[in-house]
Design an enzyme around this catalytic site. Structure first.
Site, PDB file in Angstrom:
ATOM      1  N   SER A 163       0.833  -1.205   0.000  1.00 18.94           N
ATOM      2  CA  SER A 163       0.000   0.000   0.000  1.00 18.94           C
ATOM      3  C   SER A 163       0.868   1.256   0.000  1.00 18.94           C
ATOM      4  O   SER A 163       2.005   1.246   0.460  1.00 18.94           O
ATOM      5  CB  SER A 163      -0.906   0.018   1.233  1.00 18.94           C
ATOM      6  OG  SER A 163      -1.611  -1.196   1.354  1.00 18.94           O
TER       7      SER A 163
HETATM    8  N1  SAH Z   1      -0.309  -4.447   4.080  1.00 21.17           N
HETATM    9  C1  SAH Z   1       0.312  -5.081   2.969  1.00 21.17           C
HETATM   10  C2  SAH Z   1      -0.522  -4.923   1.734  1.00 21.17           C
HETATM   11  C3  SAH Z   1      -0.665  -6.201   1.023  1.00 21.17           C
HETATM   12  S1  SAH Z   1      -1.860  -6.225  -0.272  1.00 21.17           S
HETATM   13  C4  SAH Z   1       1.734  -4.587   2.779  1.00 21.17           C
HETATM   14  O1  SAH Z   1       2.157  -3.707   3.542  1.00 21.17           O
HETATM   15  O2  SAH Z   1       2.426  -5.102   1.927  1.00 21.17           O
HETATM   16  C5  SAH Z   1      -3.170  -7.112   0.489  1.00 21.17           C
HETATM   17  C6  SAH Z   1      -2.900  -8.535   0.849  1.00 21.17           C
HETATM   18  O3  SAH Z   1      -4.122  -9.077   1.305  1.00 21.17           O
HETATM   19  C7  SAH Z   1      -2.422  -9.427  -0.298  1.00 21.17           C
HETATM   20  O4  SAH Z   1      -1.191  -9.964   0.021  1.00 21.17           O
HETATM   21  C8  SAH Z   1      -3.505 -10.506  -0.371  1.00 21.17           C
HETATM   22  O5  SAH Z   1      -3.016 -11.792  -0.668  1.00 21.17           O
HETATM   23  C9  SAH Z   1      -4.082 -10.450   1.034  1.00 21.17           C
HETATM   24  N2  SAH Z   1      -5.413 -11.026   1.194  1.00 21.17           N
HETATM   25  C10 SAH Z   1      -6.498 -10.952   0.374  1.00 21.17           C
HETATM   26  N3  SAH Z   1      -7.531 -11.647   0.898  1.00 21.17           N
HETATM   27  C11 SAH Z   1      -7.094 -12.181   2.077  1.00 21.17           C
HETATM   28  C12 SAH Z   1      -7.680 -13.017   3.069  1.00 21.17           C
HETATM   29  N4  SAH Z   1      -8.941 -13.463   2.978  1.00 21.17           N
HETATM   30  N5  SAH Z   1      -6.926 -13.351   4.132  1.00 21.17           N
HETATM   31  C13 SAH Z   1      -5.653 -12.943   4.267  1.00 21.17           C
HETATM   32  N6  SAH Z   1      -5.030 -12.170   3.348  1.00 21.17           N
HETATM   33  C14 SAH Z   1      -5.744 -11.785   2.266  1.00 21.17           C
END
Ligand code: SAH
Length: 282
Positions: free
Chosen positions: A126
């Site tokens: 993000s």
């Molecule tokens: N906060 C993270 C952003 C990652 S993007 C950072 O700093 O990098 C969002 C993430 O949510 C992705 O890796 C995706 O795989 C995950 N995601 C989506 N649905 C999910 C679920 N049901 N449970 C856990 N993770 C999930």
């Protein structure tokens, strides 16, 4: 000596009953006991002790960030403040965590721009502006640390690291094994003892850590899963991107849910763009 929790864990019921308002107070560490069967969440990694947050890390600063990434980060923090982030603890955490270490070295020179970047498997880290905005909303002006926080969507682990400086305990869950492993690797050298990485479907939340003072999602679904609301403490706050309007081309907005003794209060804020929340693991 302070006892460190082992995971998978179960919270001690007696301590929990006496737990004060989860926001704004330094909640004593819950007495966490090992629990043998956590079927939905087969692996949990605790990221150990903080030694060097901003210096002394063994790997080299990638090219493009320069010898002193601290100066670039300071400029990023100044911009975040100009954009309206006021919470001094959030600004300090954004200044402390080295975002360039969470992205591919080829992208390191963009790490302090206010942009999302690819982290593999079709997912993105993000924007710093969004991470700080959500962290500020989550903290809601509290002066101390938040109590226990649940993050859905560990991704590369960046936001989890920021949160670990703002909360007593952070549980961060990721559904993609490849990213869960990557986050563990990225976070290993930071040695953050209050950050617990979980592999599993975050749509179920993580009941064993509940109730949470705060819940934050980094992926947007059609609605906020009921499990998250159930696992939020009374007095707690949830911040998540949620689809607006319905239909496939629908946008997303940031939603804040406050759980009070009287019930749930929902506030819909600005439009955002997050990767989709998906069920199951892969
Ligand atoms: N906060 C993270 C952003 C990652 S993007 C950072 O700093 O990098 C969002 C993430 O949510 C992705 O890796 C995706 O795989 C995950 N995601 C989506 N649905 C999910 C679920 N049901 N449970 C856990 N993770 C999930």
């Amino acid at each position: 000596m302070k006892q460190r929790p082992t995971f998978p864990a179960q919270l001690d019921a007696t301590l929990e009953k006496n737990r004060p308002n989860p926001r704004g107070t330094r909640v004593p560490h819950a007495n966490l006991q090992t629990h043998a069967s956590v079927a939905a969440l087969p692996s949990v990694a605790t990221v150990a002790k903080p030694k060097a947050l901003t210096s002394g890390l063994p790997h080299a600063v990638p090219q493009g960030v320069g010898m002193d990434s601290g100066a670039v980060r300071k400029r990023m923090v100044q911009k975040l403040a100009e954009q309206g982030v006021r919470d001094p603890q959030v600004l300090a955490a954004m200044g402390a965590i080295e975002r360039h270490r969470f992205v591919d070295s080829a992208l390191a020179n963009q790490a302090y721009e206010d942009t999302s970047l690819p982290i593999g498997l079709g997912q993105t880290i993000s924007k710093p502006g969004v991470v700080s905005r959500m962290a500020e909303l989550l903290r809601n002006g509290c002066t101390g640390r938040l109590g226990r926080v649940l993050e859905i969507g560990t991704g590369c682990g960046y936001q989890a690291a920021v949160l670990s400086l703002l909360a007593e305990e952070v549980y961060s869950i990721e559904r993609l094994r490849g990213l869960h492993d990557k986050a563990r690797e990225n976070l290993r050298l930071l040695r953050l003892p209050n950050l617990h990485l979980l592999f599993g479907d975050g749509m179920q939340g993580f009941a064993k850590g509940a109730p949470y003072a705060a819940i934050i999602a980094a992926a947007g679904g059609e609605a906020v899963p009921q499990a998250w609301v159930d696992q939020l403490a009374v007095g707690g706050r949830l911040v998540a991107p949620v689809a607006t309007g319905g239909g496939s081309g629908a946008g997303q907005a940031l939603v804040v849910i406050d759980k009070t003794a009287q019930g749930i209060r929902q506030t819909i804020l600005e439009a955002v763009h997050f990767v989709p929340l998906k069920s199951g693991v892969a």
